[in-house]
Design a protein around this motif. Structure first.
Motif, mmCIF file in Angstrom:
data_model
loop_
_atom_site.group_PDB
_atom_site.id
_atom_site.type_symbol
_atom_site.label_atom_id
_atom_site.label_comp_id
_atom_site.label_asym_id
_atom_site.label_seq_id
_atom_site.Cartn_x
_atom_site.Cartn_y
_atom_site.Cartn_z
ATOM 1 N N ARG A 1 64.365 -12.982 48.966
ATOM 2 C CA ARG A 1 63.345 -12.004 49.338
ATOM 3 C C ARG A 1 62.866 -11.193 48.136
ATOM 4 O O ARG A 1 61.735 -10.724 48.125
ATOM 5 C CB ARG A 1 63.888 -11.076 50.424
ATOM 6 N N SER A 2 63.715 -11.027 47.142
ATOM 7 C CA SER A 2 63.319 -10.269 45.953
ATOM 8 C C SER A 2 62.790 -11.172 44.834
ATOM 9 O O SER A 2 61.931 -10.755 44.053
ATOM 10 C CB SER A 2 64.507 -9.446 45.433
ATOM 11 N N ASN B 1 71.435 -7.909 56.032
ATOM 12 C CA ASN B 1 71.430 -6.889 54.979
ATOM 13 C C ASN B 1 72.814 -6.288 54.776
ATOM 14 O O ASN B 1 72.960 -5.203 54.218
ATOM 15 C CB ASN B 1 70.420 -5.773 55.289
ATOM 16 N N HIS C 1 70.130 -12.509 57.439
ATOM 17 C CA HIS C 1 69.138 -11.426 57.483
ATOM 18 C C HIS C 1 69.759 -10.065 57.798
ATOM 19 O O HIS C 1 69.038 -9.086 57.992
ATOM 20 C CB HIS C 1 68.079 -11.730 58.551
ATOM 21 N N SER D 1 69.185 -12.432 50.282
ATOM 22 C CA SER D 1 68.424 -11.272 49.799
ATOM 23 C C SER D 1 67.740 -11.570 48.471
ATOM 24 O O SER D 1 66.671 -11.032 48.184
ATOM 25 C CB SER D 1 69.349 -10.057 49.653
ATOM 26 N N VAL E 1 70.238 -3.787 50.651
ATOM 27 C CA VAL E 1 69.080 -2.923 50.429
ATOM 28 C C VAL E 1 69.417 -1.580 51.062
ATOM 29 O O VAL E 1 69.640 -1.490 52.266
ATOM 30 C CB VAL E 1 67.801 -3.519 51.066
ATOM 31 N N THR F 1 73.804 -11.813 50.630
ATOM 32 C CA THR F 1 73.352 -11.538 49.264
ATOM 33 C C THR F 1 72.513 -12.688 48.748
ATOM 34 O O THR F 1 71.478 -12.479 48.088
ATOM 35 C CB THR F 1 74.563 -11.314 48.335
#
Length: 627
Positions: free
Chosen positions: A248-249, A219, A217, A245, A76, A242
């Motif tokens: 989270r998306s 990133n 976590h 992540s 991100v 990844t």
């Protein structure tokens, strides 16, 4: 009303929450004090484990925020802003909880007594219990927390942080961490229950557990894709940043703790996991997005160097002040600065976005005092020049010089570099035009006389010429008649009489508006009449010696409200506030101006720059402003 067990019991205690560990400290250190020998009781072990765990999270956060090393690995791209930092301020609540649970467990179940330092069988048992119990238990509990009720009242807090970092892993509700305590405790207690526990088991398992949570976590994609190409089965045994992540998306996928195997079994594995991971891994060696604007700052001193965003995120998010906890870190910081000197380049420290345009702060690794050493001039200019050429090569549009980086005696306010490299595409800006505008717009419109020290400096000249055009009498403190007359001749013929040379502070004993561009002592301040307001553009700021007078801040402006990803304060400035020279570069970039702003200030552009700043949403800041 908050949901049951969603709030932490010590939410209202603030920093005093650490007193909850007071009995544990007493129990751990009382035997040491009494017997005057180091005795490793289990209370001491619990405290040490808590310290090691906190250190793991801190180190991962430091690494993630070292943008000069990690900017091309970020998943991100958005920066961590003040809102997220405040939300995650008490990320370490779970460490207190686990320490209290650990001490209670040791009291109720004395299995810990006489544990060996090492037991290989214990690690095997822990591995079996982790894979067979903790991983699937976490998976199903995690899926449960994504149901409507539990997500709304409990799990949404964890997902509210837009940019995952190590501290984000600890930012969860009380209930979630109670359950996580069980998940962590099952393998350790299981190994101890069957007689294979050891001291290293406690340290080792928790260290690995926290390191893997921080990895997910962080990133930052640091896991090479080639590892999975050579050993495909590892895709199901080790998750990646990844991979996490994507959870989270796309929250209906990738629920696992550390092992994607359970997502595959539960049919929640995101089909893009490996493809996206390979892409992120391949892109790690490529240059990331080119900034539109760069602010080239410098270090003030060793202690202020620790105000960098990658050192202590929370400390950096507040205005800099000297703190006692910085003192033990002074030697380490100095050694790091020596390493940065040896690297001989400007370092990326922070970034933020304004309306889709990326703005970055680079820092020249030189202390403030070095700028006043004659033999250091060439070396400092070399650093600045290299940064300008690097920005030009990258495609940066505007580079603004901070404070001492644009010193007139050093490089003529940036003129040296523009003359040496006439074909630069990057625009070099000293930002002093906006600095002058901020100071001038603080002066009440009805003022008819001002006293100006530092009158023949770049800023002093511009302020004097601007004010005399407004028919304001300017008492210019300077011993150089030649320099005074040179400035006076620049003023319109009908305004030259408003510029008056004075050589002593006594000449301003009846003037209540002082503009300070040269440091003045408390003795010199005594000449100001009661009720005087001191405007200033001197670094460091003058001491507020007079209680019957008011003192303005250094010229500064608040960035537009739509700024994104800003999570650190610029030296002693408040949140969202930057020095006026920094803001001047921002305006230059937002306006798309194509000229260099170096050397002498163009007085005719002061109002133009000021109006442009206001148009883009920048606001002046001065706590000592008078009406």
């Amino acid at each position: 009303m908050v949901a049951f067990l969603s709030a932490w019991p010590w939410d209202n205690l603030g920093i005093f929450k650490y007193l909850l560990l007071g009995p544990l400290f007493a129990k751990a250190f009382y035997p040491i004090i009494q017997e005057e020998t180091l005795k490793f009781t289990w209370c001491l072990h619990i405290l040490l484990i808590g310290f090691v765990r906190a250190y793991v999270y801190q180190l991962w956060t430091v690494f993630a925020n070292m943008l000069f090393l990690t900017r091309n690995r970020r998943i991100v791209q958005q920066g961590v802003d003040f809102k997220q930092i405040d939300k995650e301020w008490d990320w370490d609540n779970f460490l207190i909880l686990h320490s209290l649970i650990g001490s209670l467990a040791c009291y109720l179940f004395p299995f810990h007594e006489n544990l060996p330092l090492w037991n290989t069988k214990g690690f095997v048992i822990v591995l079996i219990l982790h894979i067979g119990v903790s991983e699937p238990l976490y998976y199903w509990v995690h899926r449960g927390f994504h149901s409507n009720y539990f997500f709304t009242h409990y799990h949404s807090l964890h997902h509210s942080s837009p940019v995952p970092q190590a501290f984000t892993a600890g930012n969860a509700t009380f209930l979630e961490h109670l359950i996580l305590s069980i998940i962590i405790g099952i393998p350790i207690l299981g190994a101890c229950a069957v007689g294979y526990g050891s001291i290293s088991l406690f340290y080792g398992y928790l260290f690995i557990f926290d390191s893997l949570r921080c990895l997910g976590h962080s990133n930052l994609e640091v896991v090479p894709h080639k590892m999975f190409e050579k050993f495909p089965f590892l895709r199901y045994l080790v998750y990646t940043p990844t991979y996490h992540s994507l959870h989270r998306s796309e929250m209906g996928t990738n629920f696992c703790l550390f092992m994607p195997l359970f997502d595959a079994i539960g049919k929640t594995l995101n089909s893009r996991s490996w493809e996206l991971h390979k892409m992120m891994s391949l892109n790690a060696g490529k240059n990331s997005r080119v900034p539109d604007f760069v602010f080239l700052a410098h270090v003030v001193d060793v202690s202020s160097a620790m105000h960098a965003p990658f050192v202590f995120r929370s400390f950096s998010s507040t205005p800099y002040t000297m703190r006692l906890f910085l003192v033990p870190l002074w030697p380490i910081t100095f050694m790091v600065m020596l390493a940065m000197w040896a690297w001989s380049k400007a370092f990326l420290f922070s970034s933020y976005d304004i309306r889709g345009r990326l703005h970055q702060t680079w820092v020249v690794p030189r202390f403030g005092f070095q700028y006043f050493l004659p033999f250091a001039t060439d070396g400092i200019n070399m650093h600045i020049e290299n940064a300008i050429l690097r920005a030009d090569k990258m495609g940066v549009k505007v580079l603004s010089l901070a404070a001492l980086n644009k010193n007139e005696a050093l490089n003529g306010g940036g003129t040296l570099f523009v003359n040496k490299h006439p074909n630069l595409n990057v625009r070099v800006v000293h930002g002093n035009t906006l600095t002058a505008a901020v100071i001038l717009n603080e002066i009440p419109k009805d003022v008819t006389e001002v006293f100006l020290s530092g009158a023949t400096s770049k800023l002093g000249r511009a302020i004097a010429l601007y004010l005399c055009r407004r028919k304001v009498r300017v008492l210019m403190l300077t011993l150089s008649t030649e320099r005074f007359q040179k400035i006076q001749k620049e003023a319109p013929a009908d305004c030259q009489s408003y510029l008056v040379q004075v050589t002593k502070y006594q000449a301003a004993k009846n003037c209540k508006t002082w503009i300070v561009g040269k440091w003045i002592t408390p003795r010199e301040q005594r000449w100001a009449p009661s009720g005087t307001h001191f405007h200033q553009f001197v670094v460091p700021p003058v001491l507020p010696f007079r209680r019957d007078c008011t003192y303005g801040d250094l010229a500064a402006m608040r960035l537009p409200e739509d700024v994104q990803g800003l999570g650190s304060c610029e030296y002693t400035m408040e949140r969202g506030v930057v020095h006026a020279c920094h803001a001047g570069g921002v305006v230059h970039a937002l306006e798309g101006w194509t000229h260099h702003e170096v050397g002498a200030i163009d007085v005719d552009r002061i109002d133009l720059v000021w109006n442009a700043a206001l148009k883009h949403g920048l606001k002046p800041v001065s706590s000592g402003k008078t009406d």
